[in-house]
Design an enzyme around this catalytic site. Structure first.
Site, PDB file in Angstrom:
ATOM      1  N   CYS A 268       1.067  -1.009  -0.143  1.00  0.00           N
ATOM      2  CA  CYS A 268       0.134  -0.092  -0.161  1.00  0.00           C
ATOM      3  C   CYS A 268       1.079   1.271  -0.128  1.00  0.00           C
ATOM      4  O   CYS A 268       0.679   1.523  -0.568  1.00  0.00           O
ATOM      5  CB  CYS A 268      -0.801  -0.232   1.330  1.00  0.00           C
ATOM      6  SG  CYS A 268      -2.144  -1.178   0.880  1.00  0.00           S
TER       7      CYS A 268
HETATM    8  N1  LIG Z   1      -3.522  -5.602   1.668  1.00  0.00           N
HETATM    9  C1  LIG Z   1      -3.900  -4.195   2.648  1.00  0.00           C
HETATM   10  O1  LIG Z   1      -2.996  -4.434   3.408  1.00  0.00           O
HETATM   11  C2  LIG Z   1      -5.039  -3.061   2.191  1.00  0.00           C
HETATM   12  C3  LIG Z   1      -4.399  -2.286   2.791  1.00  0.00           C
HETATM   13  C4  LIG Z   1      -5.269  -1.191   2.737  1.00  0.00           C
HETATM   14  C5  LIG Z   1      -6.348  -1.635   1.624  1.00  0.00           C
HETATM   15  N2  LIG Z   1      -6.024  -3.043   0.543  1.00  0.00           N
HETATM   16  C6  LIG Z   1      -7.051  -2.654  -0.591  1.00  0.00           C
HETATM   17  O2  LIG Z   1      -7.802  -3.640  -0.657  1.00  0.00           O
HETATM   18  C7  LIG Z   1      -7.685  -4.533  -1.826  1.00  0.00           C
HETATM   19  C8  LIG Z   1      -7.373  -5.523  -2.172  1.00  0.00           C
HETATM   20  O3  LIG Z   1      -6.286  -5.694  -1.486  1.00  0.00           O
HETATM   21  P1  LIG Z   1      -5.973  -7.449  -0.755  1.00  0.00           P
HETATM   22  O4  LIG Z   1      -4.722  -7.219  -0.091  1.00  0.00           O
HETATM   23  O5  LIG Z   1      -7.065  -7.885   0.512  1.00  0.00           O
HETATM   24  O6  LIG Z   1      -5.725  -7.859  -2.338  1.00  0.00           O
HETATM   25  P2  LIG Z   1      -5.393  -9.493  -2.568  1.00  0.00           P
HETATM   26  O7  LIG Z   1      -4.285  -9.584  -3.388  1.00  0.00           O
HETATM   27  O8  LIG Z   1      -5.148 -10.048  -0.860  1.00  0.00           O
HETATM   28  O9  LIG Z   1      -6.895 -10.762  -1.967  1.00  0.00           O
HETATM   29  C9  LIG Z   1      -8.354  -9.986  -3.548  1.00  0.00           C
HETATM   30  C10 LIG Z   1      -9.321 -11.272  -3.470  1.00  0.00           C
HETATM   31  O10 LIG Z   1      -9.876 -10.829  -4.653  1.00  0.00           O
HETATM   32  C11 LIG Z   1      -9.744 -12.048  -5.721  1.00  0.00           C
HETATM   33  N3  LIG Z   1     -10.336 -11.200  -6.991  1.00  0.00           N
HETATM   34  C12 LIG Z   1     -10.036 -10.720  -8.141  1.00  0.00           C
HETATM   35  N4  LIG Z   1     -10.549 -10.486  -8.922  1.00  0.00           N
HETATM   36  C13 LIG Z   1     -12.048 -11.164  -7.998  1.00  0.00           C
HETATM   37  C14 LIG Z   1     -12.945 -10.817  -8.876  1.00  0.00           C
HETATM   38  N5  LIG Z   1     -13.604 -10.060  -9.592  1.00  0.00           N
HETATM   39  N6  LIG Z   1     -14.428 -11.171  -7.690  1.00  0.00           N
HETATM   40  C15 LIG Z   1     -14.123 -11.897  -7.186  1.00  0.00           C
HETATM   41  N7  LIG Z   1     -12.399 -11.758  -6.501  1.00  0.00           N
HETATM   42  C16 LIG Z   1     -12.092 -11.798  -6.922  1.00  0.00           C
HETATM   43  C17 LIG Z   1      -8.615 -12.816  -5.577  1.00  0.00           C
HETATM   44  O11 LIG Z   1      -8.657 -13.930  -5.766  1.00  0.00           O
HETATM   45  C18 LIG Z   1      -7.868 -12.701  -4.224  1.00  0.00           C
HETATM   46  O12 LIG Z   1      -8.044 -13.699  -3.347  1.00  0.00           O
HETATM   47  C19 LIG Z   1      -7.014  -3.420  -2.901  1.00  0.00           C
HETATM   48  O13 LIG Z   1      -8.075  -2.284  -3.327  1.00  0.00           O
HETATM   49  C20 LIG Z   1      -6.466  -2.896  -1.836  1.00  0.00           C
HETATM   50  O14 LIG Z   1      -5.604  -1.304  -2.434  1.00  0.00           O
HETATM   51  C21 LIG Z   1      -4.796  -3.289   1.203  1.00  0.00           C
END
Ligand SMILES: NC(=O)c1ccc[n+]([C@@H]2O[C@H](COP(=O)([O-])OP(=O)(O)OC[C@H]3O[C@@H](n4cnc5c(N)ncnc54)[C@H](O)[C@@H]3O)[C@@H](O)[C@H]2O)c1
Length: 449
Positions: A268
């Site tokens: 992030c």
């Molecule tokens: N990880 C962090 O620390 C964090 C913190 C704040 C914000 N975010 C934001 O949250 C969002 C997700 O981050 P994350 O770290 O959980 O990502 P991640 O990659 O760990 O998880 C995303 C999940 O979404 C699934 N996915 C992808 N496309 C899909 C679809 N069309 N339909 C259903 N499932 C689908 C993937 O298979 C995966 O399991 C991002 O925008 C990220 O910037 C993450």
């Protein structure tokens, strides 16, 4: 009220589990059938403290499916937490989010009761009121308003403490299309928080810019401390930790994240600064602080490389810490991986160890980087050791005896000061970053920002 969560990754699966733990029936959706299977078997799809316990305890209220239709029809509110990778221009891509919202919209078109869609993924400001709303309205054949709500609701969490951060948030941020949508989301959060956090409700675009601003402000504090570290390193007699410790006592500043060490990394922080700068550029505004924060961050890697070059005797170099911070296996934008790859591509013999991130790191490390089986093995093999991440294990497992047995005195760059200076200085050449010395003053050229 029943809830669905789309995307069961690092953020989505903890959210689904927390919501289930507070009494909601939750149905998750992911494209990854392995994640869906794991949830249905009561197993955590990702490694995150407390997640497995929550899933085990509240299994009866938590299930998952590959079918959007099944999840949306079985719920009243849908949280969307799919990836929003950075584009070449630095802005976040809504590609996956739009695919997801379209599927949700199509399912909403099949029901006749109110549905609320909550975007939790990080987005470029303007997305929710723009292409996300348009896609949702087109697919659902409804207008956002009395029968369809849209909220932007990012989580302020840190990997390694996601569950705890969700249960005890500093604040709840609700970007809302209208009052009905915001009221509903606030009700859910009031039930889920163990504390009574302030809730800030605002329009969608203010919430989107607030989300990025929080992260970029935090990274500005980190870069500020690292900038001072660079200055102190060139200023004989000074010590950045003494300085930042005192600065942090000023209540206008505060001590959190005002700690000098290495560049920040992870999924992030780096990209949020880049996105803020890219957004400003697109709008014809300026985001000089975000740009400077990023430049200072990149300079930290250069500082470390300079120091390694000075201390390198041609022997093996050990790197402890490959995750981007302690308590996680995530190696995105990991300084340890970048350093190991850089040094090994220069032909140096590099060995590495991390308590949790080795499997992930193996996927991105150069083939000639040697993976150690323990902290001890990494320390034992190195003439020059870099302690890059302050895993608590390192302070316990690094033994003075290992250094005493070495034929030549090893150098140790202890980026987070995990080793006791008085004790370890006797057995190795221990270097703390941000401590001024005559030698540093003469040989390091600072980068002009
Ligand atoms: N990880 C962090 O620390 C964090 C913190 C704040 C914000 N975010 C934001 O949250 C969002 C997700 O981050 P994350 O770290 O959980 O990502 P991640 O990659 O760990 O998880 C995303 C999940 O979404 C699934 N996915 C992808 N496309 C899909 C679809 N069309 N339909 C259903 N499932 C689908 C993937 O298979 C995966 O399991 C991002 O925008 C990220 O910037 C993450």
């Amino acid at each position: 009220m029943k809830l669905s969560v789309i995307g069961l990754g690092k953020l989505g699966s903890p959210l689904a589990a927390v919501l289930a733990s507070k009494g909601y029936e939750v149905i998750g959706v992911d494209l990854n059938s392995d994640f869906v299977k794991k949830i249905n078997e009561g197993r955590a799809p990702v490694d995150e403290p407390q997640l497995q316990n929550l899933i085990t305890e509240h299994r009866t209220r938590l299930k998952a499916t590959l079918s959007y239709q099944e999840a949306v029809l079985a719920s009243d509110v849908t949280f969307v937490i799919v990836p929003t990778p950075s584009e070449k221009n630095g802005l976040f891509s809504n590609k996956y989010l739009l695919q997801s919202v379209e599927e949700i919209g199509r399912a909403i078109a099949l029901k006749n009761t109110y549905h609320l869609v909550v975007i939790t993924s990080t987005v470029t400001p303007g997305s929710c009121q723009g292409e996300i709303r348009e896609t949702l309205e087109k697919a659902s054949q409804r207008e956002v308003g009395s029968n369809l709500g849209l909220c932007y609701n990012p989580e302020f969490i840190a990997l390694g403490t996601v569950v705890c951060n969700m249960l005890y948030p500093d604040m709840i941020l609700v970007g809302e299309s209208d009052k009905q949508a915001g009221d509903l989301l606030e009700t859910i959060y009031r039930q889920c928080s163990e504390n009574t956090p302030p809730v800030r409700r605002m329009n969608l675009i203010n919430a989107e810019i607030t989300k990025i601003s929080v992260n970029t402000y935090v990274t500005t504090k980190i870069s500020y401390a690292n900038m001072l570290s660079d200055i102190c390193q060139h200023l004989p007699g000074s010590d950045v930790n003494v300085v930042t410790d005192a600065i942090g006592l000023d209540s206008r500043i505060g001590s959190k994240y005002l700690k000098a060490a290495v560049a920040f990394g992870g999924p992030c922080f780096p990209r949020d600064n880049v996105a803020l700068a890219a957004l400003a550029n697109k709008l014809g505004a300026r985001a000089d602080i975000a740009i400077a924060t990023q430049a200072i961050n990149q300079h930290q890697n250069l500082r470390l490389l300079h120091l390694i070059e000075k201390l390198d005797n041609g022997g093996p170099i050990g790197i402890l810490g490959l995750s981007y911070k302690p308590g996680t296996y995530v190696v995105e934008e990991s300084q340890g991986v970048a350093l190991a790859n850089r040094l090994s591509s220069q032909g140096k013999k590099v060995s590495v160890f991390d308590p949790m991130a080795l499997n992930e790191a193996k996927k991105v490390l150069n083939q000639n980087v040697e993976i150690c089986a323990s902290t001890f093995e990494c320390v034992e093999s190195a003439d020059l050791l870099v302690i890059l991440i302050p895993w608590p294990e390192f302070a316990k497992e690094i033994q003075m005896e290992t250094f005493r047995k070495k034929a030549t005195k090893a150098s140790v760059i202890d980026c987070w000061r995990v080793l006791n200076e008085a004790a370890f200085s006797e057995v190795c050449h221990l270097i703390y970053l941000g401590v001024g010395s005559e030698v540093e003053n003469k040989s390091l050229t600072p980068l002009t920002v």
